[in-house]
Scaffold this motif. Structure first.
Motif, PDB file in Angstrom:
ATOM      1  N   MET A   5       0.837  -1.034  -0.001  1.00  0.00           N
ATOM      2  CA  MET A   5      -0.030   0.051  -0.053  1.00  0.00           C
ATOM      3  C   MET A   5       0.694   1.322  -0.019  1.00  0.00           C
ATOM      4  O   MET A   5       0.239   2.177  -0.584  1.00  0.00           O
ATOM      5  CB  MET A   5      -0.941  -0.094   1.226  1.00  0.00           C
ATOM      6  N   SER A   6       1.983   1.196   0.637  1.00  0.00           N
ATOM      7  CA  SER A   6       2.787   2.468   0.768  1.00  0.00           C
ATOM      8  C   SER A   6       3.321   2.971  -0.389  1.00  0.00           C
ATOM      9  O   SER A   6       3.741   4.039  -0.578  1.00  0.00           O
ATOM     10  CB  SER A   6       3.921   2.215   2.101  1.00  0.00           C
ATOM     11  N   GLU A   7       3.518   1.863  -1.390  1.00  0.00           N
ATOM     12  CA  GLU A   7       4.125   2.248  -2.630  1.00  0.00           C
ATOM     13  C   GLU A   7       3.118   2.902  -3.716  1.00  0.00           C
ATOM     14  O   GLU A   7       3.501   3.051  -4.806  1.00  0.00           O
ATOM     15  CB  GLU A   7       4.970   1.025  -3.347  1.00  0.00           C
ATOM     16  N   LEU A   8       1.808   2.705  -3.546  1.00  0.00           N
ATOM     17  CA  LEU A   8       0.751   2.713  -4.454  1.00  0.00           C
ATOM     18  C   LEU A   8       0.949   4.296  -5.037  1.00  0.00           C
ATOM     19  O   LEU A   8       0.819   4.533  -6.191  1.00  0.00           O
ATOM     20  CB  LEU A   8      -0.635   2.850  -3.766  1.00  0.00           C
ATOM     21  N   LEU A   9       1.084   5.136  -4.163  1.00  0.00           N
ATOM     22  CA  LEU A   9       1.089   6.511  -4.675  1.00  0.00           C
ATOM     23  C   LEU A   9       2.418   7.222  -4.962  1.00  0.00           C
ATOM     24  O   LEU A   9       2.773   8.212  -5.524  1.00  0.00           O
ATOM     25  CB  LEU A   9       0.458   7.627  -3.502  1.00  0.00           C
ATOM     26  N   ARG A  10       3.518   6.226  -4.976  1.00  0.00           N
ATOM     27  CA  ARG A  10       4.910   6.780  -5.152  1.00  0.00           C
ATOM     28  C   ARG A  10       4.995   7.560  -6.617  1.00  0.00           C
ATOM     29  O   ARG A  10       4.744   6.825  -7.810  1.00  0.00           O
ATOM     30  CB  ARG A  10       5.840   5.789  -4.932  1.00  0.00           C
ATOM     31  N   GLY A  11       5.416   8.599  -6.737  1.00  0.00           N
ATOM     32  CA  GLY A  11       5.765   9.350  -7.709  1.00  0.00           C
ATOM     33  C   GLY A  11       4.586   9.976  -8.780  1.00  0.00           C
ATOM     34  O   GLY A  11       4.608  10.561  -9.710  1.00  0.00           O
ATOM     35  N   LYS A  12       3.351   9.876  -7.939  1.00  0.00           N
ATOM     36  CA  LYS A  12       2.208  10.301  -8.564  1.00  0.00           C
ATOM     37  C   LYS A  12       2.086  11.836  -8.279  1.00  0.00           C
ATOM     38  O   LYS A  12       2.140  12.124  -7.157  1.00  0.00           O
ATOM     39  CB  LYS A  12       0.895   9.793  -8.036  1.00  0.00           C
ATOM     40  N   GLY A  13       1.680  12.846  -9.288  1.00  0.00           N
ATOM     41  CA  GLY A  13       1.504  14.225  -9.043  1.00  0.00           C
ATOM     42  C   GLY A  13       0.123  14.425  -8.714  1.00  0.00           C
ATOM     43  O   GLY A  13      -0.679  14.011  -9.374  1.00  0.00           O
ATOM     44  N   VAL A  14      -0.149  15.026  -7.497  1.00  0.00           N
ATOM     45  CA  VAL A  14      -1.473  15.273  -7.123  1.00  0.00           C
ATOM     46  C   VAL A  14      -1.730  16.667  -6.711  1.00  0.00           C
ATOM     47  O   VAL A  14      -1.203  17.257  -5.856  1.00  0.00           O
ATOM     48  CB  VAL A  14      -1.673  14.205  -5.890  1.00  0.00           C
ATOM     49  N   VAL A  15      -2.828  17.214  -7.426  1.00  0.00           N
ATOM     50  CA  VAL A  15      -3.026  18.718  -7.125  1.00  0.00           C
ATOM     51  C   VAL A  15      -3.856  18.745  -5.999  1.00  0.00           C
ATOM     52  O   VAL A  15      -4.824  18.002  -5.709  1.00  0.00           O
ATOM     53  CB  VAL A  15      -3.894  19.206  -8.351  1.00  0.00           C
ATOM     54  N   VAL A  16      -3.523  19.897  -5.112  1.00  0.00           N
ATOM     55  CA  VAL A  16      -3.794  19.936  -3.818  1.00  0.00           C
ATOM     56  C   VAL A  16      -4.500  21.571  -3.988  1.00  0.00           C
ATOM     57  O   VAL A  16      -3.680  22.335  -3.992  1.00  0.00           O
ATOM     58  CB  VAL A  16      -2.815  20.127  -2.623  1.00  0.00           C
ATOM     59  N   THR A  17      -5.790  21.593  -3.962  1.00  0.00           N
ATOM     60  CA  THR A  17      -6.524  22.714  -4.304  1.00  0.00           C
ATOM     61  C   THR A  17      -6.926  23.586  -3.256  1.00  0.00           C
ATOM     62  O   THR A  17      -7.653  24.476  -3.214  1.00  0.00           O
ATOM     63  CB  THR A  17      -7.681  22.341  -5.197  1.00  0.00           C
ATOM     64  N   ARG A  18      -6.786  22.802  -1.836  1.00  0.00           N
ATOM     65  CA  ARG A  18      -7.210  23.635  -0.628  1.00  0.00           C
ATOM     66  C   ARG A  18      -6.373  24.945  -0.450  1.00  0.00           C
ATOM     67  O   ARG A  18      -5.160  25.287  -1.007  1.00  0.00           O
ATOM     68  CB  ARG A  18      -6.748  22.764   0.602  1.00  0.00           C
ATOM     69  N   PRO A  19      -6.825  25.996   0.345  1.00  0.00           N
ATOM     70  CA  PRO A  19      -6.270  27.024   0.469  1.00  0.00           C
ATOM     71  C   PRO A  19      -4.784  26.873   1.160  1.00  0.00           C
ATOM     72  O   PRO A  19      -4.873  26.084   1.862  1.00  0.00           O
ATOM     73  CB  PRO A  19      -7.144  27.814   1.255  1.00  0.00           C
ATOM     74  N   LYS A  20      -3.989  27.868   0.762  1.00  0.00           N
ATOM     75  CA  LYS A  20      -2.623  27.791   1.265  1.00  0.00           C
ATOM     76  C   LYS A  20      -2.537  27.300   2.762  1.00  0.00           C
ATOM     77  O   LYS A  20      -1.778  26.677   3.091  1.00  0.00           O
ATOM     78  CB  LYS A  20      -1.723  28.902   0.897  1.00  0.00           C
ATOM     79  N   GLU A  21      -3.324  28.068   3.568  1.00  0.00           N
ATOM     80  CA  GLU A  21      -3.117  28.098   4.843  1.00  0.00           C
ATOM     81  C   GLU A  21      -3.598  26.621   5.486  1.00  0.00           C
ATOM     82  O   GLU A  21      -3.506  26.320   6.697  1.00  0.00           O
ATOM     83  CB  GLU A  21      -4.010  29.115   5.330  1.00  0.00           C
ATOM     84  N   GLN A  22      -4.429  25.862   4.540  1.00  0.00           N
ATOM     85  CA  GLN A  22      -4.900  24.745   4.967  1.00  0.00           C
ATOM     86  C   GLN A  22      -4.567  23.600   4.466  1.00  0.00           C
ATOM     87  O   GLN A  22      -4.889  22.310   4.832  1.00  0.00           O
ATOM     88  CB  GLN A  22      -6.555  24.718   5.182  1.00  0.00           C
ATOM     89  N   SER A  23      -3.498  23.842   3.629  1.00  0.00           N
ATOM     90  CA  SER A  23      -2.972  22.285   2.869  1.00  0.00           C
ATOM     91  C   SER A  23      -1.917  21.724   3.562  1.00  0.00           C
ATOM     92  O   SER A  23      -1.473  20.929   2.949  1.00  0.00           O
ATOM     93  CB  SER A  23      -2.669  23.224   1.538  1.00  0.00           C
ATOM     94  N   ALA A  24      -1.080  22.267   4.387  1.00  0.00           N
ATOM     95  CA  ALA A  24      -0.040  21.739   4.965  1.00  0.00           C
ATOM     96  C   ALA A  24      -0.046  20.203   5.159  1.00  0.00           C
ATOM     97  O   ALA A  24       0.552  19.169   5.036  1.00  0.00           O
ATOM     98  CB  ALA A  24       0.719  22.296   6.114  1.00  0.00           C
TER      99      ALA A  24
END
Length: 262
Positions: A1-20
């Motif tokens: 499971m830990s390798e499933l997302l390796r290298g995947k580019g995922v867009v984070v659209t949350r406001p900057k202050e809440q995306s960390a």
């Protein structure tokens, strides 16, 4: 499971202050977060509504906080005015992340629904018999009115308290579109209907065409409805409305893709 997302580019659209937090979870999973805030959270144009509600808090039995933003703006204002939260006012949070924000401000949370949504709150027995009960709903502009309307229909004395406003950021989408064209963008996360609609507007016609073939992960069924309303394929939906839920939905998507390629 830990390798499933390796290298995947995922867009984070949350406001900057809440995306960390989401960015940190994605990085820990080996993904490549691509921050692209699709909403800007700002202070209200004036504080009259919020100040009036804070001055008269004791008239409410319940205070419902609809988001972390509502918590941040309302309770920062409360502290800035050197006011204390009345012990007689019970506190409800729409979900776990909102409850966590309330606890960070030192408030105990009396009600968090099992299903993190307005619908989940309305299902709770504590909010079913509210005839004549004062209820303050701390929220932003452009939000849903389901809580306000339903509680009013149940006889509650509801006051909507606007704590912040939303706007569309003026970000340049060109770098995001270039990454998309290079095949570096594999999925998009969206955490509210407003955020999705803003993102759809911001990426323009080219991005809108590419979205037809780009997996979208929505934090809730309500957000998913905003996606399909644009004629896009049904998104993956988080099993719970939280960053952990988004991560699980991304893993489910990646596992599905891996299985389909075998």
């Amino acid at each position: 499971m830990s390798e499933l997302l390796r290298g995947k580019g995922v867009v984070v659209t949350r406001p900057k202050e809440q995306s960390a937090e989401l960015i940190a979870l994605l990085e820990a999973a080996g993904a490549h977060p691509i921050p692209f805030p699709a909403i800007r959270i700002e202070a209200p144009e004036n504080w009259q509504s919020l100040d009036a509600a804070l001055d008269g808090l004791a008239r409410f039995r319940w205070a419902i906080f609809s988001s972390r933003n509502a918590v941040q703006f309302a309770l920062s204002r409360l502290q800035g005015r050197a006011q204390e939260w009345p012990k007689s006012v019970q506190v409800a949070a729409v979900g776990r992340e909102t409850a966590r924000a309330l606890k960070d401000f030192g408030l105990s949370v009396d009600l968090v629904p099992d299903r993190f949504s307005s619908e989940g709150l309305l299902e709770h027995p504590a909010l079913r018999e509210v005839q004549g009960v004062g209820v303050a709903i701390f929220a932003g502009d452009q939000g849903r009115e389901l809580l306000e309307h339903t509680l009013s229909e149940r006889g509650a004395l509801v006051e909507k308290v606007y704590c912040y406003r939303r706007s569309v950021p003026g970000a340049n989408p060109t770098p995001l579109l270039h990454a998309w064209a290079r095949g570096e963008l594999h999925a998009v996360t969206v955490t509210s209907p407003e955020i999705f609609n803003n993102f759809y507007q911001m990426v323009g016609g080219l991005g809108q065409r590419w979205l037809k073939n780009t997996p979208i992960v929505a934090i809730s069924p309500l957000t998913a409805e905003a996606v399909t309303a644009k004629g896009l394929p049904a998104p993956w939906v988080a099993p719970e409305a939280s960053n952990q839920g988004l991560l699980q939905a991304l893993r489910d998507w990646a596992k599905h893709m891996e299985d389909s390629e075998r």
